[in-house]
Motif scaffolding. Structure first.
Motif, PDB file in Angstrom:
ATOM      1  N   UNK A  54       0.815  -1.222   0.000  1.00 31.02           N
ATOM      2  CA  UNK A  54       0.000   0.000   0.000  1.00 31.02           C
ATOM      3  C   UNK A  54       0.844   1.266   0.000  1.00 31.02           C
ATOM      4  N   UNK A  55       2.152   1.109   0.175  1.00 26.46           N
ATOM      5  CA  UNK A  55       3.000   2.290   0.335  1.00 26.46           C
ATOM      6  C   UNK A  55       4.327   2.092  -0.392  1.00 26.46           C
ATOM      7  N   UNK A  56       4.773   3.131  -1.084  1.00 26.00           N
ATOM      8  CA  UNK A  56       6.080   3.144  -1.728  1.00 26.00           C
ATOM      9  C   UNK A  56       6.961   4.131  -0.965  1.00 26.00           C
ATOM     10  N   UNK A  57       8.019   3.682  -0.292  1.00 27.60           N
ATOM     11  CA  UNK A  57       8.887   4.629   0.416  1.00 27.60           C
ATOM     12  C   UNK A  57       9.488   5.655  -0.545  1.00 27.60           C
ATOM     13  N   UNK A  58       9.691   6.842  -0.048  1.00 23.90           N
ATOM     14  CA  UNK A  58      10.230   7.923  -0.867  1.00 23.90           C
ATOM     15  C   UNK A  58      11.591   7.531  -1.438  1.00 23.90           C
ATOM     16  N   UNK A  59      11.742   7.680  -2.752  1.00 26.85           N
ATOM     17  CA  UNK A  59      12.979   7.382  -3.482  1.00 26.85           C
ATOM     18  C   UNK A  59      13.395   5.914  -3.385  1.00 26.85           C
ATOM     19  N   UNK A  73      18.125   1.890  -7.862  1.00 26.57           N
ATOM     20  CA  UNK A  73      18.318   0.865  -8.893  1.00 26.57           C
ATOM     21  C   UNK A  73      18.861   1.529 -10.155  1.00 26.57           C
ATOM     22  N   UNK A  74      20.075   1.170 -10.515  1.00 30.49           N
ATOM     23  CA  UNK A  74      20.769   1.867 -11.603  1.00 30.49           C
ATOM     24  C   UNK A  74      20.406   1.342 -12.987  1.00 30.49           C
ATOM     25  N   UNK A  75      19.740   0.167 -13.062  1.00 29.71           N
ATOM     26  CA  UNK A  75      19.457  -0.428 -14.368  1.00 29.71           C
ATOM     27  C   UNK A  75      18.026  -0.951 -14.466  1.00 29.71           C
ATOM     28  N   UNK A  76      17.134  -0.490 -13.599  1.00 32.36           N
ATOM     29  CA  UNK A  76      15.768  -1.003 -13.564  1.00 32.36           C
ATOM     30  C   UNK A  76      15.017  -0.641 -14.840  1.00 32.36           C
ATOM     31  N   UNK A  77      14.526  -1.665 -15.545  1.00 32.43           N
ATOM     32  CA  UNK A  77      13.816  -1.450 -16.808  1.00 32.43           C
ATOM     33  C   UNK A  77      12.363  -1.903 -16.769  1.00 32.43           C
ATOM     34  N   UNK A  78      12.068  -2.967 -16.026  1.00 30.87           N
ATOM     35  CA  UNK A  78      10.723  -3.527 -15.988  1.00 30.87           C
ATOM     36  C   UNK A  78      10.276  -3.635 -14.530  1.00 30.87           C
ATOM     37  N   UNK A  79       9.225  -2.914 -14.200  1.00 30.84           N
ATOM     38  CA  UNK A  79       8.714  -2.871 -12.826  1.00 30.84           C
ATOM     39  C   UNK A  79       7.223  -3.142 -12.841  1.00 30.84           C
ATOM     40  N   UNK A 120      -0.181   6.856  -0.791  1.00 31.44           N
ATOM     41  CA  UNK A 120       0.957   5.993  -0.496  1.00 31.44           C
ATOM     42  C   UNK A 120       2.032   6.009  -1.562  1.00 31.44           C
ATOM     43  N   UNK A 121       1.872   6.918  -2.540  1.00 29.41           N
ATOM     44  CA  UNK A 121       2.830   6.988  -3.653  1.00 29.41           C
ATOM     45  C   UNK A 121       3.444   8.391  -3.706  1.00 29.41           C
ATOM     46  N   UNK A 162       7.891   6.829  -9.293  1.00 33.57           N
ATOM     47  CA  UNK A 162       8.083   6.048 -10.519  1.00 33.57           C
ATOM     48  C   UNK A 162       8.754   6.844 -11.631  1.00 33.57           C
ATOM     49  N   UNK A 163       9.316   7.971 -11.272  1.00 37.29           N
ATOM     50  CA  UNK A 163      10.032   8.781 -12.255  1.00 37.29           C
ATOM     51  C   UNK A 163      11.474   8.267 -12.329  1.00 37.29           C
ATOM     52  N   UNK A 164      11.620   7.155 -13.041  1.00 41.40           N
ATOM     53  CA  UNK A 164      12.884   6.427 -13.094  1.00 41.40           C
ATOM     54  C   UNK A 164      13.422   6.497 -14.515  1.00 41.40           C
TER      55      UNK A 164
END
Length: 300
Positions: free
Chosen positions: A227-232, A237-243, A254-255, A260-262
């Motif tokens: 229910x919650x995404x911690x800040x930052x 993750x330096x190479x995250x492509x698929x989430x 909670x967002x 998600x600005x990755x």
């Protein structure tokens, strides 16, 4: 993301079908083009099949076996899926220290019947498939040569601290369809510097685990209770492509604004949540899934 780009993405997600997450065993590099089943090579357990043109493989699947047969030296690929095997002894693999693939899916294995040193003699093991069993904890310790670990569809509720320690070659981990909670796995993947793919979907996570390696490119949290995404949280993750965080309990409150600005992200799945606003995303994002939320915003 620029506002005028959003309608194009919305059209995309309405007409798209989310990808499937199943896996198959694939084939080793030395797999023959025409596998010749028939009379086995002489270096084979009598109840199994070892093709003449693929003598390093032993097929013992679908035989209703209750224990692992004696494995002759020289076997590197062992197929034991779809049996009734209940345990693994310390000396089970003493003749095959160079075993590379071990497939134990769809058996009756439990932690109580897997000896602590069951895998210690496997000095070259690369892939372990142990899905669809009765495990309540992740097995180990495992060889440092491991690259792929599949332990889906068990009852795993915890990962013992340090059980994965030293697995610097581990690239792929499938743990979907278990009973994992956030606190039970936090720090469990620390130090896995080669990890690219981690699937924790269909578990009981209420919060995101801490200590995940920054090398991950594919990260799946579908069908949990987050229910919650911690800040930052995802910024490390330096190479995250698929989430994928679909089928959770996410609400706008909670967002964090830039959760998600990755910059590296290609695909983001937030479908089947309770979001009322479209979250900010990077302009490089190619696929955004937002269906079955509560979004009422005028996109034009």
């Amino acid at each position: 993301m620029h506002l005028q780009i959003i309608p194009l993405l919305v059209l995309l997600i309405i007409g798209s079908v989310c990808p499937q997450y199943d896996y198959d065993y694939g084939v080793p590099d030395d797999y023959p083009s025409n596998l010749a089943f028939g009379p086995s090579s002489p270096n084979c357990a009598p109840e199994c099949n070892c093709p003449y043109n693929y003598p390093s493989a032993m097929y013992c699947d679908n035989l209703k076996l209750k224990k692992i047969p004696i494995i002759p030296p020289g076997i590197q690929y062992l197929y034991l899926q779809n049996n009734m095997i209940e345990g693994i002894d310390d000396d089970t693999f003493q003749n095959v220290t160079d075993l590379k693939w071990l497939i134990l899916d769809h058996n009756h294995l439990s932690n109580a019947n897997i000896k602590k040193k069951a895998f210690s003699k496997l000095k070259e093991l690369q892939r372990l498939y142990i899905s669809f069993n009765n495990l309540t904890e992740l097995v180990g310790p495992l060889p440092k040569t491991m690259t792929d670990l599949y332990a889906t569809n068990n009852k795993i509720s915890k990962i013992t601290p340090n059980i994965l320690e030293g697995l610097e070659n581990l690239t792929v981990v499938h743990l979907q369809h278990n009973a994992l909670k956030g606190d039970s796995i936090s720090g469990a993947f620390k130090g896995l510097k080669s990890l690219l793919y981690l699937d924790l979907s269909y578990n009981e996570l209420t919060k995101l685990p801490i200590g995940l390696p920054p090398s991950i490119s594919f990260l799946y949290f579908d069908n949990n209770k987050i229910s919650n995404i911690p800040d930052e949280y995802f910024q490390g993750f330096k190479a995250l492509q698929y989430l994928r965080v679909s089928h959770n309990d996410l609400k706008d409150s909670g967002v964090p604004g830039n959760a998600f600005n990755i910059s590296t992200l290609i695909e983001l799945d937030l479908s089947f949540n309770s979001l009322e606003k479209i979250p900010a995303v990077n302009e490089g994002l190619e696929n955004l899934y937002l269906h079955v939320n509560k979004i009422q915003s005028n996109l034009m």
